[in-house]
Scaffold this active site. Structure first.
Site, short mmCIF file in Angstrom:
data_model
loop_
_atom_site.label_atom_id
_atom_site.label_comp_id
_atom_site.label_asym_id
_atom_site.label_seq_id
_atom_site.Cartn_x
_atom_site.Cartn_y
_atom_site.Cartn_z
N TYR A 68 0.69 -1.16 -0.06
CA TYR A 68 -0.07 -0.02 -0.11
C TYR A 68 0.76 1.23 -0.08
O TYR A 68 0.44 2.44 -0.60
CB TYR A 68 -0.91 -0.01 1.08
CG TYR A 68 -2.36 -0.76 1.06
CD1 TYR A 68 -2.21 -1.94 0.92
CD2 TYR A 68 -3.59 -0.12 1.30
CE1 TYR A 68 -3.26 -2.67 1.01
CE2 TYR A 68 -4.83 -0.70 1.23
CZ TYR A 68 -4.39 -2.28 1.15
OH TYR A 68 -5.74 -2.98 0.83
N ASP B 36 -6.73 -7.08 4.30
CA ASP B 36 -7.84 -6.30 3.59
C ASP B 36 -8.51 -7.55 3.19
O ASP B 36 -9.65 -7.42 3.20
CB ASP B 36 -7.18 -5.52 2.46
CG ASP B 36 -8.19 -4.85 1.79
OD1 ASP B 36 -9.10 -4.31 2.53
OD2 ASP B 36 -8.06 -4.83 0.49
C1 IPM Z 1 -10.35 -0.89 4.08
C2 IPM Z 1 -10.68 -0.56 2.65
C3 IPM Z 1 -9.27 0.44 2.27
C4 IPM Z 1 -8.09 -0.66 2.20
C5 IPM Z 1 -9.33 1.24 0.83
C6 IPM Z 1 -10.41 1.88 0.63
C7 IPM Z 1 -8.24 2.20 0.96
O1 IPM Z 1 -10.71 -1.77 1.61
O2 IPM Z 1 -10.63 -0.27 4.91
O3 IPM Z 1 -10.47 -2.37 4.18
O4 IPM Z 1 -7.77 -1.15 1.31
O5 IPM Z 1 -7.41 -0.82 3.38
MN MN Z 2 -11.04 -3.47 2.65
#
Ligand code: IPM
Ligand code: MN
Ligand code: NAD
Length: 357
Positions: A143, A244
């Protein structure tokens, strides 16, 4: 015990304002009941911030977050921005906020609530008794690594340092000590270098927790076990991207994305971000169909984890259980109630300790 709190509300996009509005109503009911004062500031994040302020999260909003006791967030994301560059996407607002607050540990509890067992697409005997805490690393990995984005070539660098792994592992082991004393660390150590470092560091941290059992499971197998035998898990510790994906999969254990709350925590004393696991659900936004339980339960986590009021957290959680037992459920759970009806049921119970019907 503290009795006055400054909360920054960041409703965001899609169903975000609906579910944050619901959580606010429940928090207000709790404030009345417990005689505490909750002061709110509300600001923009995500697509609405891009439209109104030109960026997904402004410096003033980040400052307001740092100055608050806690942030209660809805969701970000809108199809209008599907083709936008990374820095002008709604998601960049949330990632920027997490990084700004140093919120490296994301706790995502997954509990099979008795009243909801038949809402899960999985068999009753698989789901019965599920109580898993996913501890997702939140400010590292692919990320946040260096990115390259071209027409012919793109890359997302995934980097983890010993320190980043060590600190989130300690959060997982500390949680396990208060639970069933078992940590399952999930990685891809058969392929990825970051995962091999992850495994070594987690094993080293485990030496400081002799009462907690540790096992390592590869992420592909973990995805299978999560639906085959989820009760084998107590605390699941994993990196940002795997966490995630696995948490959306785990949402099918209680039966809906609308049931998973989360707490994103940094160093002790820093404001946490409390946010449902689900997204902005553009497909149902504005229709009164959004399930508010995940955000209401996130507000409960806020009282437990950063505001030092587990009594308020418990009252909110009880209000949710009672409302679910009385069949206050939205369409995603197979019910017919609206967001507002569910919210009123929980608030009434929290305010009075009775009287959902
Ligand atoms: C989550 C979401 C987020 C992530 C996105 C919207 C950036 O999917 O909070 O799980 O991937 O962390
Ligand atoms: Mn998510
Ligand atoms: P989503 O979680 O928004 O929706 C997935 C499915 O679950 C949809 O059918 C939706 O209607 C349903 N759903 C989700 N939350 C619900 C709720 N509370 N009540 C009832 N049903 C609910 O995921 P998506 O459709 O992949 O993503 C939509 C947008 O949300 C994207 O822009 C994505 O980036 C964003 N997103 C944001 C967050 C966040 O802000 N934390 C998390 C995930 C996705």
């Amino acid at each position: 015990m503290r009795d006055a709190f400054d909360i920054l509300l960041l409703p965001g996009d899609g169903i975000g304002p609906e579910v944050v509005g619901a959580a606010r109503e429940v928090v207000d009911a709790a404030a009345d009941h417990f005689g505490i004062e909750v002061r709110y500031e509300e600001r923009r994040i995500g697509g609405t911030a891009i439209r109104e302020e030109g960026e997904p999260v402004s410096a003033e909003t980040l400052e307001a977050a740092s100055a608050s006791d806690s942030v209660l967030l809805g969701a970000v994301g809108h199809p209008d921005f599907d083709d936008a560059p990374a820095s002008l996407r709604p998601e960049a607002g949330l990632l920027g906020l997490r990084k700004h607050l140093g919120a490296f540990a994301n706790l995502r509890p997954v509990v099979a609530i008795p009243a909801l067992i038949d809402s899960s697409p999985l068999k009753r005997e698989v789901v019965d008794g599920v109580d898993v805490l996913i501890v997702r690393e939140l400010t590292g990995g692919a990320y946040f690594g260096e990115k390259e984005e071209g027409e012919e070539r793109a890359s997302d660098l995934s980097v983890y340092t010993r320190e980043e792994i060590d600190r989130v592992a300690r959060v997982a082991f500390d949680a396990a000590k208060r639970r069933k004393r078992r940590v399952t660390s999930v990685d891809k150590a058969n392929v990825m270098a970051t995962s091999r470092l992850w495994r070594r560091v987690v094993s080293k941290v485990a030496e400081d927790y002799p009462g907690v059992e540790l096992d390592h499971v590869l992420v592909d197998a973990a995805a299978m076990y999560l639906v085959q035998a989820p009760t084998r898990f107590d605390v699941v510790l994993t990196e940002n991207l795997f966490g995630d994906i696995l948490s959306d999969e785990a949402a099918m254990l209680p039966g809906s994305m609308g049931m998973l709350p989360s707490a994103s925590l940094g160093k002790p004393g820093s404001p946490g971000i409390f946010e449902p696991v689900h997204g902005s659900a553009p497909d149902i936004a504005g229709e009164g169909k959004a399930n508010p339980y995940a955000t209401i339960l996130s507000a409960a986590m806020m009282f437990r984890h950063t505001l030092g009021r587990p009594d308020v957290a418990e009252a909110i959680e009880q209000g949710v259980s009672v409302a679910l037992e009385a069949h206050f459920s939205t369409p995603d759970l197979g019910g017919k109630k609206t967001t507002e009806e569910v919210t009123k049921a929980v608030s009434k119970w929290v305010a009075a300790g009775e009287g959902v019907m």
